[in-house]
Motif scaffolding. Structure first.
Motif, PDB file in Angstrom:
ATOM      1  N   THR A  49       0.918  -1.455  -0.112  1.00 28.42           N
ATOM      2  CA  THR A  49       0.033  -0.065   0.123  1.00 28.42           C
ATOM      3  C   THR A  49       0.801   1.299  -0.193  1.00 28.42           C
ATOM      4  N   ARG A  53       1.109   4.179  -3.035  1.00 27.75           N
ATOM      5  CA  ARG A  53       0.904   5.720  -2.967  1.00 27.75           C
ATOM      6  C   ARG A  53       2.417   6.283  -3.209  1.00 27.75           C
ATOM      7  N   GLU A 396      -3.834  -0.283   4.769  1.00 30.00           N
ATOM      8  CA  GLU A 396      -4.394   1.107   4.112  1.00 30.00           C
ATOM      9  C   GLU A 396      -4.340   2.110   5.030  1.00 30.00           C
ATOM     10  N   ALA A 399      -0.499   3.449   5.444  1.00 34.14           N
ATOM     11  CA  ALA A 399      -0.044   4.108   4.234  1.00 34.14           C
ATOM     12  C   ALA A 399      -0.525   5.451   3.797  1.00 34.14           C
ATOM     13  N   ARG A 400      -1.953   5.647   4.144  1.00 36.86           N
ATOM     14  CA  ARG A 400      -2.522   6.849   3.963  1.00 36.86           C
ATOM     15  C   ARG A 400      -1.833   7.925   5.032  1.00 36.86           C
ATOM     16  N   ALA A 403       2.043   8.872   3.908  1.00 37.00           N
ATOM     17  CA  ALA A 403       1.958   9.486   2.521  1.00 37.00           C
ATOM     18  C   ALA A 403       1.451  10.647   2.920  1.00 37.00           C
ATOM     19  N   ARG A 404       0.567  10.977   3.640  1.00 39.13           N
ATOM     20  CA  ARG A 404      -0.124  12.504   4.000  1.00 39.13           C
ATOM     21  C   ARG A 404       1.212  13.201   4.778  1.00 39.13           C
ATOM     22  N   ARG A 407       3.685  14.248   2.668  1.00 40.88           N
ATOM     23  CA  ARG A 407       3.372  15.541   1.788  1.00 40.88           C
ATOM     24  C   ARG A 407       3.486  16.768   2.524  1.00 40.88           C
TER      25      ARG A 407
END
Length: 413
Positions: A49, A53, A396, A399-400, A403-404, A407
């Motif tokens: 996951t 991303r 999931e 990973a979100r 990744a957030r 960023r």
């Protein structure tokens, strides 16, 4: 210098990943990966996951292949969760594996999953300790095999619920003269044909091993029980117990206990006459304490047929005898201890104040400990909704979050 991706080679039974030697001697770089510790289902799901991303993840596995824990389980084992509700993100389990996936098929699935997602899995590397980086970047330092020092911007610990076999501290354990093995060493009933065997513990593993022995030719099978478990059918009228677990998992404990009591009375025979009374503690209450219901795959029939005898819990060991809590002394040919596992996280992260008194992570999934941002845990619970399903959901979410966070922080200069 960054860690290159090892290429996998398909052998007769599993993939073997080439080791990274000099490439492991890395320091902080703009391309610091997320390190995932453990190449079981949870670790592989997180890596896949993250890759989806655009986040670079390196999976570190101390053994020589993915899914090592599943490779070592007993031959008879099938998932107690359905195929459709056990798949990891991004790849279904093949329909040909059937509704209840066999252990060997799950291993094949994990190998194929690793290959499909082109995961960067490095085997033969054990992480001994995780520490906060001292350079102010908010990253992490991993101390691994051979004095390696690896740095990453985040770490996901996925070393597994069944990590280290655990034996009770029975008096006389060190001097016991009989044959005693942990359930981790049990494969099939062949070595026990014609023998008198005592299985200690009536969780899912102990229950299934006892049934396997009874069907496989053991002369006598006894199962030592300290606390009567909840026993459920794996499926009732085509409806899997797992789906019921999913439906009730967020309901109040007292309500689930009430529903569970009604369900077991409807779906499970009363075995009180055989020495196994119905449990006095509710289904959800027991689950919150870490003891999930036993899914029946042959034990009930074996007990009712007299092929498995229920006896009192083990009190201590004396020479070649096993002393039970009711005072009975027995001398089985072999004892198989289905007495659970320890998470064994203390050497790895115990110094970070992220574990509860029982050695379990204080938080899991996409939540990091408040004082340890960037450190994640997955796979350290055994939920009634199914472990593999929860691992997929955790992956999931983790990973979100990673990744957030990346960023928000932006690229390094």
């Amino acid at each position: 210098m960054t860690v290159s991706q090892p290429k996998s080679l398909l052998t007769e039974t599993h993939y073997v990943y080439t080791s990274l030697r000099s490439a492991f001697m890395v320091t902080t770089t703009p391309q610091e990966p997320v390190y995932v510790i453990g190449a079981g289902p949870g670790g592989l799901a997180v890596a896949a996951t993250l890759r989806a991303r655009g986040v670079r993840a390196v999976v570190l596995e101390k053994s020589d292949a993915v899914g090592t824990s599943w490779r070592g389980h007993y031959d008879r084992l099938h998932l107690h969760t359905t195929r459709r509700l056990s798949a990891l993100p991004g790849m279904r389990i093949p329909r040909s594996y059937g509704r209840w996936v066999a252990r060997a098929d799950l291993v094949r699935y994990l190998e194929a999953y690793t290959e499909k997602h082109d995961l960067d899995v490095v085997t033969g590397v054990e992480v001994h300790r995780i520490e906060r980086a001292e350079d102010g970047t908010g990253g992490w330092v991993l101390h691994a095999t051979g004095g390696r020092r690896l740095t990453g911007r985040a770490v996901v610990v996925a070393t597994g619920f069944n990590h280290t076999p655990s034996l009770p501290r029975w008096p006389g354990l060190g001097t016991y003269e009989g044959e005693l093995v942990h359930a981790r060493e049990y494969r099939n009933p062949a070595p026990y044909a014609g023998k008198d065997v005592l299985v200690v513990g009536i969780g899912n593993t102990g229950a299934e091993i006892a049934a396997d022995l009874a069907e496989g030719g053991a002369a006598r099978v006894r199962i030592a029980v300290r606390t009567a478990p909840h026993i459920l059918r794996r499926t009732t009228a085509g409806w899997p117990a797992q789906r019921s677990g999913i439906l009730v998992r967020r309901l109040p404990t007292a309500l689930v206990d009430l529903l569970g009591r009604a369900l077991t009375r409807f779906a499970t025979p009363d075995l009180s006459a055989y020495g196994l009374p119905r449990p006095t503690t509710g289904l959800a209450t027991r689950a919150r304490e870490g003891a999930i219901a036993v899914q029946d795959v042959g034990l009930v029939a074996a007990i009712r047929a007299g092929k498995v005898e229920v006896v009192a819990a083990v009190e201590d060991l004396d020479g070649r005898e096993v002393v039970l809590t009711d005072g009975t002394r027995i001398a089985p040919d072999a004892v198989i201890a289905a007495t659970g596992y320890r998470r064994a996280l203390e050497p790895l992260v115990g110094h970070l104040d992220v574990l509860d008194p029982r050695g379990r992570p204080l938080v899991r999934g996409a939540r990091s400990p408040r004082h340890a941002p960037g450190l994640y845990f997955t796979g350290f619970t055994n939920p009634i909704s199914g472990m593999l399903r929860e691992l997929a959901l955790d992956a999931e979410r983790i990973a979100r979050r990673i990744a957030r966070t990346r960023r928000k922080q932006g690229p390094k200069p």
